[in-house]
Motif scaffolding. Sequence first.
Motif, PDB file in Angstrom:
ATOM      1  N   TYR A 326      15.086  -6.683  14.625  1.00  0.00           N
ATOM      2  CA  TYR A 326      15.303  -5.334  14.086  1.00  0.00           C
ATOM      3  C   TYR A 326      16.472  -5.350  13.089  1.00  0.00           C
ATOM      4  N   MET A 327      17.559  -6.016  13.470  1.00  0.00           N
ATOM      5  CA  MET A 327      18.723  -6.043  12.582  1.00  0.00           C
ATOM      6  C   MET A 327      18.437  -6.877  11.339  1.00  0.00           C
ATOM      7  N   MET A 328      17.673  -7.961  11.505  1.00  0.00           N
ATOM      8  CA  MET A 328      17.300  -8.771  10.337  1.00  0.00           C
ATOM      9  C   MET A 328      16.495  -7.921   9.361  1.00  0.00           C
ATOM     10  N   ARG A 329      15.560  -7.104   9.928  1.00  0.00           N
ATOM     11  CA  ARG A 329      14.730  -6.261   9.055  1.00  0.00           C
ATOM     12  C   ARG A 329      15.579  -5.256   8.299  1.00  0.00           C
ATOM     13  N   ARG A 330      16.682  -4.866   8.904  1.00  0.00           N
ATOM     14  CA  ARG A 330      17.546  -3.905   8.228  1.00  0.00           C
ATOM     15  C   ARG A 330      18.448  -4.585   7.196  1.00  0.00           C
ATOM     16  N   PHE A 331      18.970  -5.786   7.547  1.00  0.00           N
ATOM     17  CA  PHE A 331      19.932  -6.436   6.662  1.00  0.00           C
ATOM     18  C   PHE A 331      19.269  -7.255   5.559  1.00  0.00           C
ATOM     19  N   LEU A 332      18.158  -7.933   5.894  1.00  0.00           N
ATOM     20  CA  LEU A 332      17.569  -8.864   4.917  1.00  0.00           C
ATOM     21  C   LEU A 332      17.175  -8.206   3.598  1.00  0.00           C
ATOM     22  N   PRO A 333      16.537  -7.026   3.616  1.00  0.00           N
ATOM     23  CA  PRO A 333      16.204  -6.411   2.322  1.00  0.00           C
ATOM     24  C   PRO A 333      17.444  -6.176   1.463  1.00  0.00           C
ATOM     25  N   ARG A 334      18.555  -5.847   2.101  1.00  0.00           N
ATOM     26  CA  ARG A 334      19.781  -5.617   1.326  1.00  0.00           C
ATOM     27  C   ARG A 334      20.294  -6.932   0.746  1.00  0.00           C
ATOM     28  N   VAL A 335      20.264  -7.985   1.592  1.00  0.00           N
ATOM     29  CA  VAL A 335      20.680  -9.303   1.109  1.00  0.00           C
ATOM     30  C   VAL A 335      19.749  -9.742  -0.022  1.00  0.00           C
ATOM     31  N   ALA A 336      18.435  -9.562   0.200  1.00  0.00           N
ATOM     32  CA  ALA A 336      17.459  -9.958  -0.821  1.00  0.00           C
ATOM     33  C   ALA A 336      17.715  -9.186  -2.105  1.00  0.00           C
ATOM     34  N   GLY A 337      18.059  -7.901  -1.973  1.00  0.00           N
ATOM     35  CA  GLY A 337      18.366  -7.081  -3.146  1.00  0.00           C
ATOM     36  C   GLY A 337      19.528  -7.677  -3.927  1.00  0.00           C
ATOM     37  N   SER A 338      20.582  -8.101  -3.213  1.00  0.00           N
ATOM     38  CA  SER A 338      21.751  -8.710  -3.868  1.00  0.00           C
ATOM     39  C   SER A 338      21.355  -9.967  -4.619  1.00  0.00           C
ATOM     40  N   LEU A 339      20.583 -10.813  -3.913  1.00  0.00           N
ATOM     41  CA  LEU A 339      20.214 -12.092  -4.517  1.00  0.00           C
ATOM     42  C   LEU A 339      19.310 -11.870  -5.726  1.00  0.00           C
ATOM     43  N   LEU A 340      18.386 -10.897  -5.605  1.00  0.00           N
ATOM     44  CA  LEU A 340      17.483 -10.625  -6.722  1.00  0.00           C
ATOM     45  C   LEU A 340      18.245 -10.045  -7.913  1.00  0.00           C
ATOM     46  N   LEU A 341      19.274  -9.277  -7.603  1.00  0.00           N
ATOM     47  CA  LEU A 341      20.109  -8.725  -8.676  1.00  0.00           C
ATOM     48  C   LEU A 341      20.785  -9.872  -9.438  1.00  0.00           C
ATOM     49  N   ALA A 342      21.293 -10.844  -8.671  1.00  0.00           N
ATOM     50  CA  ALA A 342      21.927 -12.015  -9.295  1.00  0.00           C
ATOM     51  C   ALA A 342      20.907 -12.768 -10.146  1.00  0.00           C
ATOM     52  N   LEU A 343      19.686 -12.897  -9.621  1.00  0.00           N
ATOM     53  CA  LEU A 343      18.629 -13.611 -10.364  1.00  0.00           C
ATOM     54  C   LEU A 343      18.285 -12.853 -11.641  1.00  0.00           C
ATOM     55  N   ALA A 344      18.161 -11.520 -11.517  1.00  0.00           N
ATOM     56  CA  ALA A 344      17.829 -10.703 -12.686  1.00  0.00           C
ATOM     57  C   ALA A 344      18.915 -10.863 -13.755  1.00  0.00           C
ATOM     58  N   GLY A 345      20.181 -10.880 -13.318  1.00  0.00           N
ATOM     59  CA  GLY A 345      21.289 -11.075 -14.256  1.00  0.00           C
ATOM     60  C   GLY A 345      21.160 -12.409 -14.969  1.00  0.00           C
ATOM     61  N   THR A 346      20.810 -13.454 -14.206  1.00  0.00           N
ATOM     62  CA  THR A 346      20.676 -14.793 -14.785  1.00  0.00           C
ATOM     63  C   THR A 346      19.530 -14.826 -15.794  1.00  0.00           C
ATOM     64  N   VAL A 347      18.395 -14.218 -15.438  1.00  0.00           N
ATOM     65  CA  VAL A 347      17.245 -14.187 -16.356  1.00  0.00           C
ATOM     66  C   VAL A 347      17.640 -13.432 -17.628  1.00  0.00           C
ATOM     67  N   PHE A 348      18.363 -12.337 -17.451  1.00  0.00           N
ATOM     68  CA  PHE A 348      18.798 -11.542 -18.610  1.00  0.00           C
ATOM     69  C   PHE A 348      19.675 -12.396 -19.540  1.00  0.00           C
ATOM     70  N   VAL A 349      20.621 -13.136 -18.933  1.00  0.00           N
ATOM     71  CA  VAL A 349      21.505 -13.988 -19.736  1.00  0.00           C
ATOM     72  C   VAL A 349      20.675 -15.002 -20.515  1.00  0.00           C
ATOM     73  N   GLN A 350      19.678 -15.594 -19.845  1.00  0.00           N
ATOM     74  CA  GLN A 350      18.854 -16.601 -20.513  1.00  0.00           C
ATOM     75  C   GLN A 350      18.079 -15.985 -21.680  1.00  0.00           C
ATOM     76  N   VAL A 351      17.538 -14.781 -21.459  1.00  0.00           N
ATOM     77  CA  VAL A 351      16.777 -14.111 -22.527  1.00  0.00           C
ATOM     78  C   VAL A 351      17.683 -13.873 -23.734  1.00  0.00           C
ATOM     79  N   VAL A 352      18.898 -13.359 -23.464  1.00  0.00           N
ATOM     80  CA  VAL A 352      19.829 -13.066 -24.564  1.00  0.00           C
ATOM     81  C   VAL A 352      20.254 -14.352 -25.265  1.00  0.00           C
ATOM     82  N   VAL A 353      20.644 -15.362 -24.462  1.00  0.00           N
ATOM     83  CA  VAL A 353      21.135 -16.618 -25.050  1.00  0.00           C
ATOM     84  C   VAL A 353      20.037 -17.295 -25.860  1.00  0.00           C
TER      85      VAL A 353
END
Lengths: 400, 210
Positions: A326-353
């Motif tokens: 139950y706690m994993m189901r609550r925390f993991l989406p938030r963790v995944a959101g953080s990691l995906l945000l970092a990934l999106a930032g990296t993809v954005f940097v690559q597109v710009v560069v």
Amino acid sequence: MSTRGSSILNQLLLLHTGRTRLWTALAVLAAGTFLLLLSVLAWSDFDLLIKGGEGSGTESYIVIGKQITERNMGTASTNAFSASEISEVRHAPQVLDAGEITPALFPVYAEVGGQLPLQTELPLASVPDRFLDAVPPDWNWQPGNPNLPVVLAARFLDIYNYVFAPGQGLPQLSRGSVQAIGMRMKVGSDPSVQVFSAHISGFSDRVGSVLVPQSFITYGNSRFAASAGPVRVMQLILRVADPSDPQFVTWLQQHGYTTEPQGLQWSRMRAIVQSVAAATGGLAVLLMVAGALIFMLFIELSVTRSRSSLVLLHQLGYSRRYLVRYMMRRFLPRVAGSLLLALAGTVFVQVVVSSRLAAAQLHLPALPGAVVWAAFVLCSVLVSAAVYRAIVRSVAAAEA
Amino acid sequence: MRGLVPAHLVQQLAGRPSQVWNTEVTLPSGACVFVQAPSGRGKTTLIHMLYGLRTGYTGSISFGDTKMEQLSDDQLSALRAKELSVIFQDMRLFPSLTAFENIEVKRALTNSVTAEEVQAWLAQLGIADKAQSMAATLSYGEQQRVAIIRALVQPFAWLLMDEPFSHLDAANRQLAIDLIKSVAQRRNAGLFLTDLDANNYFPYTHTFLM
């Protein structure tokens, strides 16, 4: 479990902790992961750039010779490559092929007639045909043939056009016009002299000599050589997979071989970028670990605050496994959101560069390479495992 | 139960005759059991041992072929959710939840009772108007009735009750007894009650002095 039941559990287990704490922990985690992915991205992009920077894939041709010092100057025999040294060169790191640059052991005197009253001695040499930039269509010579094709180092034409011709009041020449000019080439010395009709049939960026077919050098060395003896190989031309590889550069230095510094400039840049990427990567790992730790502490704090609720839920029939899930189901989406945000930032940097570098004729893919995705997957697995472990430990500790 | 002696009561129980401790007791399913003892004889300890909350004891407890001591956490939780229910002496409600939510937490585990039935039982015990009150604000008597209903909203083969009516007046006690009797009957469940004084709340088939 019903939605109502789930919201009651949420109220019991997760509402005790402050939202600010949660978002701070997630932000640090995202920042750490972003920096980590960014350093991997910088490393992989630079790798791509130096490989693409050679023009045709990663391969490159460079000429090496032994360094001439005060100690070994004048001793041509020790400055030549022995058969065993040549064999060793062929097995050096990154070396795909090695060819001997065979010098002419006889004098060559060239005269250009017509509007270009040039007379000069020429340093003739030959390389195996596979090392030529492009093999000219008439690139062959047999004894008895009076016509001799020549491949000229491109820099010789540059020196003529930009240094010699303006000073002497001579016309500057294009590559095409030079190829149309005939030369009278006097080979050997009296009394054994032979005259050939030479013409420039191509140019080479790889070798800084005047090249003729190997058959001519073999013929000339046996026929016109001033002194009898074996041909000493003073230079080798190498086909190298990646001349910027630090291993290759170190190997050259260890053996006292020299080459043109331009061929190795990428190596220095690569070393600099790699150390910068490594330092950034080190910091990024630290930040990511700090982010993950803060998040785990946050989880442990959350669990500690809802300790009595956890204990009572367990007493009422909720298994530890269920509570962890139950706690994993609550925390993991938030963790995944953080990691995906970092990934999106990296993809954005690559597109710009990549779009900015395209303007400078440096081509990078619009999306990060496989190594960045692999780093992302690895980060995700490690962080998820750490979060899972923190939850399991906290739930177990709540009952203790 | 076989040869049960809780570790923390070894000294206290030494040389004192008991029909529960350090002896073998076998109960048929559906039995109605009463254990009577004055304070300090381990009634709550016994209930907690039977419910799997306390592990520091010698001897063993079995449900059919299942030994309580050998259950994994998952098995014990499944037992508590579907086989064994309890009314704690100290109620053990979540103070930050309402009376209804306290019951809902348990009901959500198995969904074997409808929310409407819960409302009806709250009304039957006279606390329907307290359903949305926070547990922390309820009187002991009201809390005890919430705890009783919470224990009934799951399937069970045995209902363990530790001084379950200690905060109820005679009228409310009777309402609670009637509810427990009807639900236990419906489930063919056994009842296991501990209390200080002799009583005839239920038609006991087995009575023990601690």
